[in-house]
Motif scaffolding. Structure first.
Motif, PDB file in Angstrom:
ATOM      1  N   VAL A   1      59.171 120.343  99.916  1.00  0.00           N
ATOM      2  CA  VAL A   1      58.324 120.661  99.297  1.00  0.00           C
ATOM      3  C   VAL A   1      58.454 121.225  97.557  1.00  0.00           C
ATOM      4  CG1 VAL A   1      56.899 123.065  99.109  1.00  0.00           C
ATOM      5  CG2 VAL A   1      58.138 121.729 100.794  1.00  0.00           C
ATOM      6  N   SER A   2      59.887 121.958  96.777  1.00  0.00           N
ATOM      7  CA  SER A   2      59.399 122.385  95.655  1.00  0.00           C
ATOM      8  C   SER A   2      60.159 120.941  94.361  1.00  0.00           C
ATOM      9  CB  SER A   2      59.901 123.459  95.171  1.00  0.00           C
ATOM     10  OG  SER A   2      61.616 123.295  95.780  1.00  0.00           O
ATOM     11  N   ARG A   3      60.063 119.838  94.977  1.00  0.00           N
ATOM     12  CA  ARG A   3      60.553 118.876  94.452  1.00  0.00           C
ATOM     13  C   ARG A   3      60.017 117.150  94.350  1.00  0.00           C
ATOM     14  NH1 ARG A   3      66.541 120.516  95.475  1.00  0.00           N
ATOM     15  NH2 ARG A   3      66.664 122.060  96.564  1.00  0.00           N
ATOM     16  N   ASP A   4      60.177 116.493  94.171  1.00  0.00           N
ATOM     17  CA  ASP A   4      59.806 115.359  93.726  1.00  0.00           C
ATOM     18  C   ASP A   4      59.756 113.944  94.840  1.00  0.00           C
ATOM     19  OD1 ASP A   4      57.872 116.447  91.618  1.00  0.00           O
ATOM     20  OD2 ASP A   4      59.936 116.196  90.121  1.00  0.00           O
TER      21      ASP A   4
ATOM     22  N   ASP B   1      60.277 121.045 104.838  1.00  0.00           N
ATOM     23  CA  ASP B   1      60.346 122.452 103.441  1.00  0.00           C
ATOM     24  C   ASP B   1      60.971 122.037 102.921  1.00  0.00           C
ATOM     25  OD1 ASP B   1      58.042 123.532 105.184  1.00  0.00           O
ATOM     26  OD2 ASP B   1      59.882 124.826 106.126  1.00  0.00           O
TER      27      ASP B   1
ATOM     28  N   PRO C   1      64.270 129.566  99.660  1.00  0.00           N
ATOM     29  CA  PRO C   1      63.794 128.976  98.499  1.00  0.00           C
ATOM     30  C   PRO C   1      64.920 129.662  97.318  1.00  0.00           C
ATOM     31  CG  PRO C   1      61.870 130.001  99.490  1.00  0.00           C
ATOM     32  CD  PRO C   1      62.650 130.292  99.616  1.00  0.00           C
TER      33      PRO C   1
ATOM     34  N   GLU D   1      67.631 126.936  96.197  1.00  0.00           N
ATOM     35  CA  GLU D   1      67.539 125.761  95.880  1.00  0.00           C
ATOM     36  C   GLU D   1      68.220 125.942  94.824  1.00  0.00           C
ATOM     37  OE1 GLU D   1      63.152 124.034  96.855  1.00  0.00           O
ATOM     38  OE2 GLU D   1      62.749 125.593  95.983  1.00  0.00           O
TER      39      GLU D   1
ATOM     40  N   THR E   1      71.429 124.369  96.286  1.00  0.00           N
ATOM     41  CA  THR E   1      71.237 124.006  97.721  1.00  0.00           C
ATOM     42  C   THR E   1      72.495 123.275  98.443  1.00  0.00           C
ATOM     43  OG1 THR E   1      70.138 123.134  96.009  1.00  0.00           O
ATOM     44  CG2 THR E   1      70.151 121.881  98.016  1.00  0.00           C
TER      45      THR E   1
END
Length: 177
Positions: free
Chosen positions: A95-98, A92, A48, A51, A55
């Motif tokens: 996960v934190s993306r749209d 993974d 994480p 990111e 990235t």
């Protein structure tokens, strides 16, 4: 034109899952472009802290491909009753993306024995908010086959029809959303 990204969850050179997604891409309906994501083995391990602006390029490429695609097809082996680390790592990164939210996705199978991984992968993807298409299950038994045998099995009329129909049904699912 419907754009679909296909991902093989295997890194093996003679992967049955890779053979299946390649056959799907080669036999995609005329109104569909099916591209194969080939960077699974180049993805760094998800962190994480990497990111945003940090990235890694391969992760950014995957995220962009999934974001732009109208749908995703995954064919994944089972290792020790689970999803292989490379495939889970790719998910993974999303996960934190749209990118996955509401994105139509379909699982296809190259082995009748991957029941645990199928269930786990479907659960992971549903948790990530992929819109799972589960009406038509495509399974073509390629487990243990050599490349020439896989090619012969995938070339059979019944299997070509099954692949074409599975992709066509998935395209209709995408279009109906």
């Amino acid at each position: 034109m419907i754009d679909i990204i296909a991902i093989s969850g295997s890194l093996r050179a003679a992967s049955t899952n890779s053979a299946l997604v390649a056959a799907l891409a080669a036999k995609a309906p005329a109104d569909c472009r099916l591209d194969i994501y080939d960077g699974l083995g180049r993805l760094p391990i998800f962190n994480p802290d990497d990111e945003g602006g940090r990235t890694p390029p391969e992760a950014a490429r995957l995220i962009e491909m999934i974001t732009r695609a109208d749908g995703v097809i995954v064919s994944c082996p089972e290792y020790a009753h689970g999803v292989p680390g490379g495939m889970k790592n790719a998910l993974d990164w999303l996960v934190s993306r749209d990118a996955a939210v509401g994105k139509p996705a379909m699982l296809v199978h190259a082995s009748p024995r991957s029941l645990y991984a199928r269930a786990a992968l479907a659960e992971i993807m549903r948790t990530m908010s992929f819109a799972m298409y589960e009406e038509t299950a495509l399974e073509i038994a390629l487990l243990g086959k050599k490349p020439a045998e896989m090619e012969a099995i995938l070339a059979k009329d019944a299997n070509r029809r099954a692949m074409r129909e599975a992709v066509r049904a998935f395209v209709e699912f995408i279009g109906g959303r």
